[in-house]
Scaffold this motif. Structure first.
Motif, mmCIF file in Angstrom:
data_model
loop_
_atom_site.group_PDB
_atom_site.id
_atom_site.type_symbol
_atom_site.label_atom_id
_atom_site.label_comp_id
_atom_site.label_asym_id
_atom_site.label_seq_id
_atom_site.Cartn_x
_atom_site.Cartn_y
_atom_site.Cartn_z
ATOM 1 N N ILE A 78 -16.396 5.408 3.201
ATOM 2 C CA ILE A 78 -15.114 4.714 3.365
ATOM 3 C C ILE A 78 -14.671 4.728 4.828
ATOM 4 C CG2 ILE A 78 -12.662 4.757 2.777
ATOM 5 C CD1 ILE A 78 -13.474 5.925 0.059
ATOM 6 N N THR A 79 -14.282 3.548 5.316
ATOM 7 C CA THR A 79 -13.786 3.441 6.687
ATOM 8 C C THR A 79 -12.440 2.723 6.781
ATOM 9 O OG1 THR A 79 -15.142 1.444 6.946
ATOM 10 C CG2 THR A 79 -16.069 3.520 7.769
ATOM 11 N N THR A 80 -12.105 1.894 5.773
ATOM 12 C CA THR A 80 -10.863 1.119 5.811
ATOM 13 C C THR A 80 -10.363 0.876 4.388
ATOM 14 O OG1 THR A 80 -11.568 -0.035 7.826
ATOM 15 C CG2 THR A 80 -9.791 -1.056 6.575
ATOM 16 N N GLU A 81 -9.042 0.910 4.209
ATOM 17 C CA GLU A 81 -8.431 0.575 2.926
ATOM 18 C C GLU A 81 -7.969 -0.881 2.952
ATOM 19 O OE1 GLU A 81 -5.166 3.174 2.205
ATOM 20 O OE2 GLU A 81 -6.286 4.988 2.722
ATOM 21 N N PHE A 82 -7.962 -1.511 1.771
ATOM 22 C CA PHE A 82 -7.567 -2.920 1.667
ATOM 23 C C PHE A 82 -6.692 -3.075 0.420
ATOM 24 C CE2 PHE A 82 -9.428 -7.504 1.117
ATOM 25 C CZ PHE A 82 -8.198 -8.042 1.451
ATOM 26 N N HIS A 83 -5.437 -3.514 0.619
ATOM 27 C CA HIS A 83 -4.475 -3.636 -0.475
ATOM 28 C C HIS A 83 -3.980 -5.075 -0.625
ATOM 29 C CE1 HIS A 83 -3.858 0.780 -0.788
ATOM 30 N NE2 HIS A 83 -4.034 0.754 0.526
ATOM 31 N N LEU A 84 -3.752 -5.474 -1.870
ATOM 32 C CA LEU A 84 -3.117 -6.755 -2.181
ATOM 33 C C LEU A 84 -1.946 -6.505 -3.120
ATOM 34 C CD1 LEU A 84 -6.253 -8.975 -2.980
ATOM 35 C CD2 LEU A 84 -4.961 -8.937 -0.839
ATOM 36 N N LEU A 85 -0.832 -7.169 -2.868
ATOM 37 C CA LEU A 85 0.278 -7.219 -3.819
ATOM 38 C C LEU A 85 0.376 -8.655 -4.311
ATOM 39 C CD1 LEU A 85 3.276 -5.113 -2.425
ATOM 40 C CD2 LEU A 85 1.771 -4.580 -4.347
ATOM 41 N N ILE A 86 0.401 -8.832 -5.632
ATOM 42 C CA ILE A 86 0.356 -10.179 -6.200
ATOM 43 C C ILE A 86 1.465 -10.353 -7.234
ATOM 44 C CG2 ILE A 86 -1.052 -11.846 -7.466
ATOM 45 C CD1 ILE A 86 -3.524 -10.309 -6.421
ATOM 46 N N GLU A 87 2.270 -11.371 -7.040
ATOM 47 C CA GLU A 87 3.303 -11.746 -8.007
ATOM 48 C C GLU A 87 2.867 -13.046 -8.680
ATOM 49 O OE1 GLU A 87 6.926 -11.604 -10.177
ATOM 50 O OE2 GLU A 87 5.770 -10.101 -9.070
ATOM 51 N N CYS A 88 2.864 -13.056 -10.016
ATOM 52 C CA CYS A 88 2.363 -14.200 -10.785
ATOM 53 C C CYS A 88 3.516 -15.016 -11.365
ATOM 54 C CB CYS A 88 1.464 -13.718 -11.922
ATOM 55 S SG CYS A 88 -0.027 -12.852 -11.375
ATOM 56 N N PRO A 193 -7.649 3.309 8.908
ATOM 57 C CA PRO A 193 -6.767 2.139 9.041
ATOM 58 C C PRO A 193 -6.694 1.413 7.702
ATOM 59 C CG PRO A 193 -8.914 1.656 9.965
ATOM 60 C CD PRO A 193 -8.938 3.114 9.586
ATOM 61 N N PHE A 194 -5.736 0.521 7.565
ATOM 62 C CA PHE A 194 -5.623 -0.214 6.304
ATOM 63 C C PHE A 194 -5.198 -1.656 6.556
ATOM 64 C CE2 PHE A 194 -1.669 2.078 7.070
ATOM 65 C CZ PHE A 194 -0.672 1.150 6.813
ATOM 66 N N LEU A 195 -5.537 -2.498 5.598
ATOM 67 C CA LEU A 195 -5.187 -3.914 5.617
ATOM 68 C C LEU A 195 -4.368 -4.199 4.368
ATOM 69 C CD1 LEU A 195 -8.790 -5.346 6.258
ATOM 70 C CD2 LEU A 195 -7.212 -4.436 7.959
ATOM 71 N N PHE A 196 -3.417 -5.131 4.472
ATOM 72 C CA PHE A 196 -2.706 -5.525 3.254
ATOM 73 C C PHE A 196 -2.200 -6.955 3.370
ATOM 74 C CE2 PHE A 196 0.666 -3.746 5.890
ATOM 75 C CZ PHE A 196 1.804 -4.493 5.598
ATOM 76 N N CYS A 197 -2.037 -7.577 2.199
ATOM 77 C CA CYS A 197 -1.607 -8.973 2.152
ATOM 78 C C CYS A 197 -0.835 -9.227 0.861
ATOM 79 C CB CYS A 197 -2.824 -9.900 2.224
ATOM 80 S SG CYS A 197 -2.415 -11.663 2.223
ATOM 81 N N PRO A 198 0.368 -9.799 0.935
ATOM 82 C CA PRO A 198 1.138 -10.167 -0.258
ATOM 83 C C PRO A 198 0.869 -11.624 -0.644
ATOM 84 C CG PRO A 198 2.556 -10.218 1.668
ATOM 85 C CD PRO A 198 1.168 -9.914 2.169
ATOM 86 N N ILE A 199 0.711 -11.862 -1.951
ATOM 87 C CA ILE A 199 0.360 -13.198 -2.438
ATOM 88 C C ILE A 199 1.263 -13.581 -3.610
ATOM 89 C CG2 ILE A 199 -1.460 -14.640 -3.431
ATOM 90 C CD1 ILE A 199 -3.501 -12.681 -2.210
ATOM 91 N N LEU A 200 1.883 -14.740 -3.520
ATOM 92 C CA LEU A 200 2.621 -15.324 -4.638
ATOM 93 C C LEU A 200 1.694 -16.341 -5.296
ATOM 94 C CD1 LEU A 200 5.186 -15.753 -6.310
ATOM 95 C CD2 LEU A 200 5.979 -17.361 -4.559
#
Length: 344
Positions: A78-88, A193-200
């Motif tokens: 593991i070197t990086t975390e990746f998160h998504l938040l999704i609202e449907c 480090p981490f990455l994240f992105c919110p998606i509707l």
């Protein structure tokens, strides 16, 4: 009662429960979860957060939280975390979401290239390039505002879009705070480090108004297609209101304790040695997140959101994964070996 009337009643009841079930968005959430799992993400439902406002506090949630680690499918490296938040948002078939493009040019725009898929290396002894994320944004449809058009009855409103974006924005301080706390609480060599992105996400078709749209062109249009063209997804900007700033300050309050306890000292020292300016150090970032009204670089965390049509979600997911993969490969360690105290 005649057989015909019974059949009509049964058909109406069947249609009613199906419509209500679909409107709950739960079948949509399940379908999206399976797509995420197929692509190597772990998912959880109802990502809850407490919304802190002037009138008190209330509990809310975002439909899905998904996470994975890079390099993909290599859990021991593991070197990086990746998160998504999704609202449907499940809408009926004759609903269209129409967005209006950002007319601003260059530096006058509220949008910043590289701020949609957030690249956060500020709290780790690592530097990542933001060029892959910037390149992703350079091809995006940046839009100022969207409305929902019901072609069945002709109504036009923006309530569901605004509500969905607000749910995502107000959930981000929890996501950001926990990612920072988790990493600074780990062994120094396991601080990633981490990455994240919110998606509707919506079942509605997304359209973008033509750049030459005017009041006159709307009045003379025979159909929506005369004014707009379909798009798989768009990127929209949400202002950080005073209410959100108040909420963010309270939701991120735990970060002030990290600075006071000295938990950020070691990574401050590593990044400062690498040439990072004082205002870019982890302790400064934590203080800004827990401060009062501030825009500054906080727009990087809370400003831009993807709105995507469900049929195009898997394609979007593949692109985001590719961007994340390229970003992870750009990593530059700021030390050759962890400090001696980390190895003890």
């Amino acid at each position: 009662m005649t057989d015909k009337k019974i059949d009509e009643k049964d058909l109406k009841e069947k249609k009613s429960w199906k419509n209500n079930l679909l409107s709950s968005s739960v079948p949509m959430e399940f379908e999206v979860s399976k797509i995420l799992v197929k692509h190597g993400f772990s998912t959880s439902a109802d990502y809850s957060y407490t919304r802190h406002g002037a009138q008190g506090r209330d509990d809310f949630s975002v439909d899905l939280h998904a996470s994975t680690y890079l390099p993909y499918r290599r859990p021991n490296e593991i070197t990086t975390e990746f998160h998504l938040l999704i609202e449907c948002k499940h809408r009926h078939r004759n609903n269209k979401w129409l967005f209006f493009p950002d007319p601003n040019l260059g530096e006058f725009s509220s949008f910043t290239l590289g701020h949609t898929l957030r690249v956060v290396d500020d709290f780790a002894p690592v530097m990542l390039e933001d060029q892959p994320s910037t390149s992703f944004d350079s091809k995006a449809n940046f839009c100022l505002k969207g409305v929902e058009i019901d072609l069945n009855n002709g109504t036009v409103h923006d309530a569901e879009i605004r509500r969905g974006l607000a749910q995502l924005q107000y959930a981000l301080p929890r996501l950001l705070t926990e990612a920072i706390e988790w990493n600074l609480g780990m062994f120094q060599e396991e601080c990633y480090p981490f990455l994240f992105c919110p998606i509707l996400l919506t079942t509605s078709e997304i359209l973008v108004a033509k750049a030459d749209t005017t009041i006159a062109s709307v009045e003379s249009a025979d159909a929506l297609a005369d004014l707009a063209t379909p798009a798989p997804w768009v990127v929209v900007h949400c202002e950080q209101t005073q209410d959100f700033q108040r909420h963010r300050q309270i939701a991120c309050d735990a970060l002030s304790g990290l600075v006071e306890s000295g938990a950020t000292d070691w990574v401050d020292a590593v990044r400062k040695e690498a040439g990072v300016h004082e205002y870019g150090l982890p302790s400064a970032a934590c203080e800004e997140l827990t401060d009062g009204y501030s825009r500054g670089r906080l727009g990087k965390y809370f400003g831009q959101f993807i709105v995507c049509s469900l049929p195009h979600f898997e394609s979007l997911l593949s692109k985001l994964k590719a961007v994340a993969g390229k970003t992870d490969k750009s990593r530059k360690l700021l030390w050759a070996n962890p400090p001696a105290e980390a190895a003890e």
